[in-house]
Design an enzyme around this catalytic site. Sequence first.
Site, PDB file in Angstrom:
ATOM      1  CG  ASP A 144       0.269 -17.263   8.125  1.00 20.89           C
ATOM      2  OD1 ASP A 144       1.390 -17.388   8.661  1.00 20.89           O
ATOM      3  OD2 ASP A 144      -0.801 -17.292   8.764  1.00 20.89           O
ATOM      4  NE  ARG A 179      10.493   6.091   8.002  1.00 18.27           N
ATOM      5  CZ  ARG A 179       9.507   5.837   7.116  1.00 18.27           C
ATOM      6  NH1 ARG A 179       9.650   4.841   6.244  1.00 18.27           N
ATOM      7  NH2 ARG A 179       8.423   6.558   7.125  1.00 18.27           N
ATOM      8  CB  ALA A 210       1.812   0.036   6.133  1.00 17.77           C
ATOM      9  CE1 TYR A 232       9.116   4.886   2.388  1.00 14.68           C
ATOM     10  CE2 TYR A 232       7.654   6.778   2.567  1.00 14.68           C
ATOM     11  CZ  TYR A 232       8.104   5.567   3.045  1.00 14.68           C
ATOM     12  OH  TYR A 232       7.550   5.030   4.180  1.00 14.68           O
ATOM     13  NE  ARG A 288       7.557   4.261   9.528  1.00 10.27           N
ATOM     14  CZ  ARG A 288       6.411   4.366   8.826  1.00 10.27           C
ATOM     15  NH1 ARG A 288       6.040   3.398   8.028  1.00 10.27           N
ATOM     16  NH2 ARG A 288       5.669   5.438   8.927  1.00 10.27           N
ATOM     17  CD  GLU A 328      11.000  -7.708   5.052  1.00  5.58           C
ATOM     18  OE1 GLU A 328      11.394  -8.803   5.528  1.00  5.58           O
ATOM     19  OE2 GLU A 328      10.546  -6.791   5.761  1.00  5.58           O
ATOM     20  CG  ASN A 340       8.491  -2.005  -0.207  1.00  6.74           C
ATOM     21  OD1 ASN A 340       8.019  -2.147   0.926  1.00  6.74           O
ATOM     22  ND2 ASN A 340       9.050  -0.872  -0.609  1.00  6.74           N
ATOM     23  CG  HIS A 375      11.425  -2.456   4.122  1.00  5.85           C
ATOM     24  ND1 HIS A 375      10.057  -2.359   4.027  1.00  5.85           N
ATOM     25  CD2 HIS A 375      11.689  -3.648   4.679  1.00  5.85           C
ATOM     26  CE1 HIS A 375       9.512  -3.456   4.530  1.00  5.85           C
ATOM     27  NE2 HIS A 375      10.486  -4.257   4.928  1.00  5.85           N
ATOM     28  CB  ILE A 376      12.338   2.661  -0.456  1.00  2.20           C
ATOM     29  CG1 ILE A 376      11.727   1.878  -1.622  1.00  2.20           C
ATOM     30  CG2 ILE A 376      13.022   3.938  -0.953  1.00  2.20           C
ATOM     31  CD1 ILE A 376      10.513   2.552  -2.265  1.00  2.20           C
ATOM     32  CB  SER A 377      12.768   4.411   4.287  1.00  2.00           C
ATOM     33  OG  SER A 377      11.850   3.518   4.892  1.00  2.00           O
ATOM     34  N   PRO A 435       0.789  -1.227   0.000  1.00  2.00           N
ATOM     35  CG  PRO A 435      -0.083  -1.082   2.137  1.00  2.00           C
ATOM     36  CD  PRO A 435       0.563  -2.039   1.195  1.00  2.00           C
ATOM     37  CG  ASN A 436      -0.132   4.231   1.455  1.00  2.00           C
ATOM     38  OD1 ASN A 436      -1.141   4.775   1.042  1.00  2.00           O
ATOM     39  ND2 ASN A 436      -0.092   3.609   2.626  1.00  2.00           N
ATOM     40  NE  ARG A 484       4.157   6.569   1.571  1.00  2.00           N
ATOM     41  CZ  ARG A 484       4.436   5.328   1.938  1.00  2.00           C
ATOM     42  NH1 ARG A 484       4.906   4.455   1.053  1.00  2.00           N
ATOM     43  NH2 ARG A 484       4.238   4.933   3.164  1.00  2.00           N
ATOM     44  CG  HIS A 517       5.796  -2.303   9.858  1.00  2.00           C
ATOM     45  ND1 HIS A 517       7.127  -2.684   9.858  1.00  2.00           N
ATOM     46  CD2 HIS A 517       5.700  -1.278   8.947  1.00  2.00           C
ATOM     47  CE1 HIS A 517       7.796  -1.911   9.007  1.00  2.00           C
ATOM     48  NE2 HIS A 517       6.957  -1.059   8.436  1.00  2.00           N
TER      49      HIS A 517
HETATM   50  C1  DQA Z   1       8.531   0.943   3.370  1.00  2.00           C
HETATM   51  C2  DQA Z   1       8.678   1.158   4.884  1.00  2.00           C
HETATM   52  C3  DQA Z   1       7.356   0.923   5.604  1.00  2.00           C
HETATM   53  O1  DQA Z   1       7.517   1.130   7.003  1.00  2.00           O
HETATM   54  C4  DQA Z   1       6.300   1.894   5.096  1.00  2.00           C
HETATM   55  O2  DQA Z   1       5.062   1.611   5.701  1.00  2.00           O
HETATM   56  C5  DQA Z   1       6.202   1.896   3.621  1.00  2.00           C
HETATM   57  C6  DQA Z   1       7.405   1.790   2.806  1.00  2.00           C
HETATM   58  C7  DQA Z   1       9.815   1.294   2.607  1.00  2.00           C
HETATM   59  O3  DQA Z   1       9.912   0.915   1.456  1.00  2.00           O
HETATM   60  O4  DQA Z   1      10.702   1.962   3.152  1.00  2.00           O
HETATM   61  O5  DQA Z   1       5.113   2.099   3.073  1.00  2.00           O
HETATM   62  O6  DQA Z   1       8.245  -0.429   3.132  1.00  2.00           O
END
Ligand code: DQA
Length: 158
Positions: free
Chosen positions: A89, A109, A79, A25, A113, A100, A76, A102-104, A12-13, A20, A82
């Site tokens: 599963d 943070r 959210a 990011y 997270r 896995e 990725n 994560h960009i950040s 999501p997002n 964003r 977490h």
């Molecule tokens: C994220 C880190 C997550 O905590 C956050 O909810 C995201 C992006 C990242 O790519 O850094 O939406 O997965």
Amino acid sequence: MQLPSVLVLNGPNLNLLGTREPAVYGSETLDDVARMCREAGQRLNLEIDFRQSNAEHQLIDWLHESRTTVDGIVINPAAYTHTSVALADALSAIAKPVIEVHISNVHQREAFRHHSFVSAVASGIIVGCGTQGYVLALERMATLLAKSSAGSSVKKGA
Ligand code: DQA
């Protein structure tokens, strides 16, 4: 010869990448990331299926569908990383190597997270490398899949 196939799944997002929180990011859009992944796929001889959804059930349905069609998953989970036991599963159930991304750097943070339900089922984790993390993940996936086609076990990222 059929190329190994990798599902690159975004939670999501991430459709809002580029606009964003660019300080967190970066300025690349999700389309830019998809292009980077396809270019990396060409270089690494991987077939790339790149998807994004804001819906947990959609991500899970795609994972179920990919069970017999993909060789590995780069995810990725955003959210849902977490919060979602269900996504973890689903990844476990399909029993393919998972990286896995994560960009950040989630560890710099908020405390919420710092925990990932997905990490326990991932062969590897790439955090805080910006969108380049997707390319690094595909490079690692190519290595894992080459090892697996050579007959060794890759589930734990050996
Ligand atoms: C994220 C880190 C997550 O905590 C956050 O909810 C995201 C992006 C990242 O790519 O850094 O939406 O997965």
